[in-house]
Write a protein that holds these residues in place. Sequence first.
Motif, mmCIF file in Angstrom:
data_model
loop_
_atom_site.group_PDB
_atom_site.id
_atom_site.type_symbol
_atom_site.label_atom_id
_atom_site.label_comp_id
_atom_site.label_asym_id
_atom_site.label_seq_id
_atom_site.Cartn_x
_atom_site.Cartn_y
_atom_site.Cartn_z
ATOM 1 N N THR A 1 12.834 -26.739 -30.155
ATOM 2 C CA THR A 1 12.113 -27.997 -29.932
ATOM 3 C C THR A 1 10.779 -27.726 -29.255
ATOM 4 O O THR A 1 10.526 -28.124 -28.116
ATOM 5 C CB THR A 1 12.951 -29.001 -29.109
ATOM 6 O OG1 THR A 1 14.286 -29.038 -29.617
ATOM 7 C CG2 THR A 1 12.357 -30.400 -29.186
ATOM 8 N N ILE A 2 9.895 -27.055 -30.001
ATOM 9 C CA ILE A 2 8.607 -26.652 -29.456
ATOM 10 C C ILE A 2 7.765 -27.850 -29.007
ATOM 11 O O ILE A 2 6.946 -27.739 -28.089
ATOM 12 C CB ILE A 2 7.851 -25.794 -30.496
ATOM 13 C CG1 ILE A 2 6.677 -25.057 -29.853
ATOM 14 C CG2 ILE A 2 7.415 -26.633 -31.684
ATOM 15 C CD1 ILE A 2 5.996 -24.079 -30.799
ATOM 16 N N GLY A 3 7.987 -29.017 -29.624
ATOM 17 C CA GLY A 3 7.253 -30.205 -29.210
ATOM 18 C C GLY A 3 7.526 -30.596 -27.776
ATOM 19 O O GLY A 3 6.663 -31.176 -27.103
ATOM 20 N N ARG A 4 8.707 -30.297 -27.292
ATOM 21 C CA ARG A 4 9.044 -30.551 -25.886
ATOM 22 C C ARG A 4 8.495 -29.450 -24.978
ATOM 23 O O ARG A 4 8.003 -29.706 -23.881
ATOM 24 C CB ARG A 4 10.571 -30.644 -25.745
ATOM 25 C CG ARG A 4 11.121 -30.534 -24.330
ATOM 26 C CD ARG A 4 10.681 -31.654 -23.421
ATOM 27 N NE ARG A 4 11.462 -31.640 -22.170
ATOM 28 C CZ ARG A 4 11.086 -32.247 -21.034
ATOM 29 N NH1 ARG A 4 9.951 -32.913 -21.002
ATOM 30 N NH2 ARG A 4 11.843 -32.188 -19.956
ATOM 31 N N LEU A 5 8.538 -28.216 -25.463
ATOM 32 C CA LEU A 5 8.141 -27.085 -24.626
ATOM 33 C C LEU A 5 6.645 -27.015 -24.386
ATOM 34 O O LEU A 5 6.201 -26.588 -23.315
ATOM 35 C CB LEU A 5 8.618 -25.778 -25.267
ATOM 36 C CG LEU A 5 10.129 -25.525 -25.255
ATOM 37 C CD1 LEU A 5 10.441 -24.263 -26.043
ATOM 38 C CD2 LEU A 5 10.638 -25.405 -23.829
ATOM 39 N N ILE A 6 5.847 -27.409 -25.374
ATOM 40 C CA ILE A 6 4.399 -27.249 -25.249
ATOM 41 C C ILE A 6 3.835 -27.957 -24.015
ATOM 42 O O ILE A 6 3.086 -27.352 -23.233
ATOM 43 C CB ILE A 6 3.700 -27.713 -26.540
ATOM 44 C CG1 ILE A 6 4.019 -26.748 -27.687
ATOM 45 C CG2 ILE A 6 2.192 -27.789 -26.341
ATOM 46 C CD1 ILE A 6 3.634 -27.277 -29.054
ATOM 47 N N PRO A 7 4.138 -29.248 -23.761
ATOM 48 C CA PRO A 7 3.602 -29.881 -22.551
ATOM 49 C C PRO A 7 4.082 -29.196 -21.264
ATOM 50 O O PRO A 7 3.319 -29.103 -20.295
ATOM 51 C CB PRO A 7 4.121 -31.320 -22.644
ATOM 52 C CG PRO A 7 4.435 -31.530 -24.084
ATOM 53 C CD PRO A 7 4.910 -30.210 -24.583
ATOM 54 N N ILE A 8 5.318 -28.728 -21.265
ATOM 55 C CA ILE A 8 5.822 -28.042 -20.067
ATOM 56 C C ILE A 8 5.057 -26.744 -19.849
ATOM 57 O O ILE A 8 4.620 -26.427 -18.725
ATOM 58 C CB ILE A 8 7.332 -27.779 -20.201
ATOM 59 C CG1 ILE A 8 8.104 -29.105 -20.228
ATOM 60 C CG2 ILE A 8 7.830 -26.898 -19.049
ATOM 61 C CD1 ILE A 8 9.589 -28.955 -20.503
ATOM 62 N N LEU A 9 4.861 -25.965 -20.917
ATOM 63 C CA LEU A 9 4.129 -24.708 -20.801
ATOM 64 C C LEU A 9 2.666 -24.935 -20.443
ATOM 65 O O LEU A 9 2.012 -24.050 -19.870
ATOM 66 C CB LEU A 9 4.230 -23.921 -22.112
ATOM 67 C CG LEU A 9 5.624 -23.396 -22.459
ATOM 68 C CD1 LEU A 9 5.634 -22.853 -23.881
ATOM 69 C CD2 LEU A 9 6.067 -22.322 -21.474
ATOM 70 N N ALA A 10 2.140 -26.117 -20.777
ATOM 71 C CA ALA A 10 0.765 -26.461 -20.421
ATOM 72 C C ALA A 10 0.659 -26.961 -18.986
ATOM 73 O O ALA A 10 -0.420 -27.390 -18.562
ATOM 74 C CB ALA A 10 0.235 -27.517 -21.386
ATOM 75 N N ASP A 11 1.754 -26.916 -18.252
ATOM 76 C CA ASP A 11 1.815 -27.343 -16.852
ATOM 77 C C ASP A 11 1.603 -28.849 -16.707
ATOM 78 O O ASP A 11 1.018 -29.324 -15.743
ATOM 79 C CB ASP A 11 0.786 -26.578 -16.007
ATOM 80 C CG ASP A 11 1.112 -26.627 -14.512
ATOM 81 O OD1 ASP A 11 2.284 -26.826 -14.162
ATOM 82 O OD2 ASP A 11 0.179 -26.479 -13.695
#
Length: 399
Positions: A72-82
Amino acid sequence: MSSPFSDVVVVDAVRTAFGRAGEKGIFWNTRAEDLCIPLLKALVDRNSGFSPEMVEDSIWGVTNQVKEQGGTIGRLIPILADWGWDVPGCSIDRMCASGLTAVGFGSSHIACGMADCLLAGGVEHMGHLPMGFMRDPHPDAEQMLGGPSAFNMGVTAENIHDRFPEFTRQMADEYAWRCQCKTAEAVAAAKMDHMIVPIEVQLEDGTKTVADKDQHPRPETTLEGLSRLKTPFREQGGRVTAGNSSGLNDGAAVVLLMSRAMAEKQGFVPKMRWVATGVAGVDPTIMGTAPVPATQKALEKAGLTMDDMDIIEINEAFAVQALYCLDRLGVAADDPRVNKWGGAIAYGHPLAASGPRLVAFMKGLFAENPDFRYGLTTMCVGRGQGYSIIWENLSRASS
């Protein structure tokens, strides 16, 4: 929360440069997630007053949802973007139109009042995860899809040549050459600069550089050179070549969508308005024809015709596919409304990233042409689908 049936607007749209897939590509040592993170940071930097707290969902198109593009990369991207844990997200797959579908789904979500601000993006690292990687088709799939050619997009393009012989190899090469010429002009005029977010990358030899220019365009292309290329999908009598097809590429793109009411309340300048979406299915063995019924559906919903379209952005999976679709929609292959800055034959086609790329182009072209009112973004999809979205230029009101 907005009232139902809100106007949906594009506030911004950005993308990475598009790299060639493989070890010589600029993103060979860069993960798919790391193509997306800088785009989110750029949206904050470019739009004064915008903050992650406004985003109610992060919808990302991803065709091959395995390995670095899974989970679920759509969820991970905002988290990885801090951006914290509060921004939800999901991944969706409609093959080549995954990213444009994310834009369509996000638009309808806002239109019906379920959100006011969303990210809709797409990413594909075809160097790390080639098309079809780790897939296990159902035993009956080949028969039900019409035969083995449905699994090979190059062969589906050859099938269009077969069924519609009025579209010749020479016409496809001429179309591809015009695409390269328009792209070269657009790049030289710095049309890409405002939409491409520079990313620091590590090259094959260990050195670092900044990826801020598309790697795929070939401005040196000539008609004579195109005519000499081999036809890998059919050795004898083939017409589809590397020169009149889109490339295998790595890249990402994202669109910032809002309700018009929220955008104006927060002081943002809406660039264009979502008007209508159309999606269609056709014979998978000629999958490239599907933008025609998809566009016809979108036009009917919008109460418009192709004559109303001032800009036409069609993703060129293959030149013959674009030729067919334009012809059946009543548009000449060299119509100046079509892919004014060039298309996927030159820039490349990193699958799910291509749809949001079309939206970024539409945004730039609308800004440059405030007298234009409506535009079409459309693309074909593997397994026999088409996806189209019609937009209205909002720079007209402020011009």
